[in-house]
Scaffold this motif. Structure first.
Motif, short mmCIF file in Angstrom:
data_model
loop_
_atom_site.label_atom_id
_atom_site.label_comp_id
_atom_site.label_asym_id
_atom_site.label_seq_id
_atom_site.Cartn_x
_atom_site.Cartn_y
_atom_site.Cartn_z
N HIS A 146 36.91 44.54 43.96
CA HIS A 146 38.12 43.08 45.13
C HIS A 146 38.72 43.78 46.22
O HIS A 146 38.73 44.90 46.00
CB HIS A 146 38.38 42.37 44.35
CG HIS A 146 38.08 40.68 45.14
ND1 HIS A 146 39.36 41.19 46.76
CD2 HIS A 146 38.27 40.04 44.97
CE1 HIS A 146 39.53 39.47 46.57
NE2 HIS A 146 38.37 39.10 45.72
N PRO A 147 37.87 43.72 47.32
CA PRO A 147 38.76 44.12 48.12
C PRO A 147 40.45 43.50 48.11
O PRO A 147 41.17 45.09 49.01
CB PRO A 147 38.03 43.53 49.88
CG PRO A 147 37.21 43.38 49.21
CD PRO A 147 36.82 42.25 47.62
N TYR A 148 41.29 42.71 48.09
CA TYR A 148 41.80 43.04 48.02
C TYR A 148 42.74 43.94 47.20
O TYR A 148 43.68 44.22 47.02
CB TYR A 148 42.89 41.49 47.28
CG TYR A 148 42.68 40.27 47.63
CD1 TYR A 148 42.89 40.37 49.70
CD2 TYR A 148 42.55 39.25 47.37
CE1 TYR A 148 42.05 39.61 50.50
CE2 TYR A 148 41.91 37.87 48.29
CZ TYR A 148 42.09 38.38 50.16
OH TYR A 148 41.43 37.34 50.91
N LEU A 149 42.52 44.02 45.92
CA LEU A 149 42.97 44.63 44.72
C LEU A 149 42.16 46.75 45.32
O LEU A 149 42.91 47.53 45.22
CB LEU A 149 42.15 44.55 43.78
CG LEU A 149 42.25 46.16 42.71
CD1 LEU A 149 43.33 45.85 42.07
CD2 LEU A 149 41.50 45.34 41.35
N LEU A 150 41.47 46.21 46.44
CA LEU A 150 41.14 47.93 46.78
C LEU A 150 42.64 47.71 47.56
O LEU A 150 42.80 49.35 48.38
CB LEU A 150 39.85 47.76 47.97
CG LEU A 150 38.27 48.42 46.91
CD1 LEU A 150 37.43 48.07 47.48
CD2 LEU A 150 39.07 49.60 46.23
#
Length: 134
Positions: free
Chosen positions: A2-6
């Motif tokens: 997920h982009p937030y996790l990245l």
């Protein structure tokens, strides 16, 4: 992933890298200062070239490991103009966004707070002006 996790993992890695550099050799991770010192006196610190190589290598490794498409690149004249403007801005402000925004704020520097606010406001104004033009 997920982009937030990245984004979280990327921010965490930046924070750790800054802390390791400061606690390990007592240096602040201001990229423009590291680059200027490396170019001005190449024999004065191989760590600078290792740091800069790690920035480039880390980005390439990320693209490779996560199979992420590289962002589109503007034309060469625009890249040169942008680089010169960023270089000029770092000289005028006494440091770059990484030095002030990441390292300076972490050390509670009032000068870095002002510089970071100016960077952010100028960025927001630039985006607004560009969007009005389209």
């Amino acid at each position: 992933m997920h982009p937030y996790l990245l984004s979280f993992v990327g921010g965490l890695l930046v924070g750790l890298a800054v802390w390791f550099l400061l606690s390990g050799i007592g240096r602040i991770a201001g990229v423009s200062g590291i680059m200027a010192s490396a170019l001005a006196n190449p024999r004065a610190g191989a760590w600078r070239f290792a740091f800069l190589g790690g920035l480039i290598g880390g980005g390439l490794l990320f693209v490779r490991v996560f199979n992420v498409a590289a962002p589109p690149v503007a034309s060469t004249p625009w890249l040169i103009a942008a680089g010169l403007l960023v270089g000029f801005g770092t000289v005028v402000s006494g440091g770059c966004t990484s030095g002030h925004g990441v390292c300076g704020l972490g050390r509670r520097s009032a000068r870095s707070l002002v510089a970071t606010l100016v960077f952010m406001v100028c960025g927001a104004v630039t985006v607004a002006v560009i969007r009005l033009g389209h």
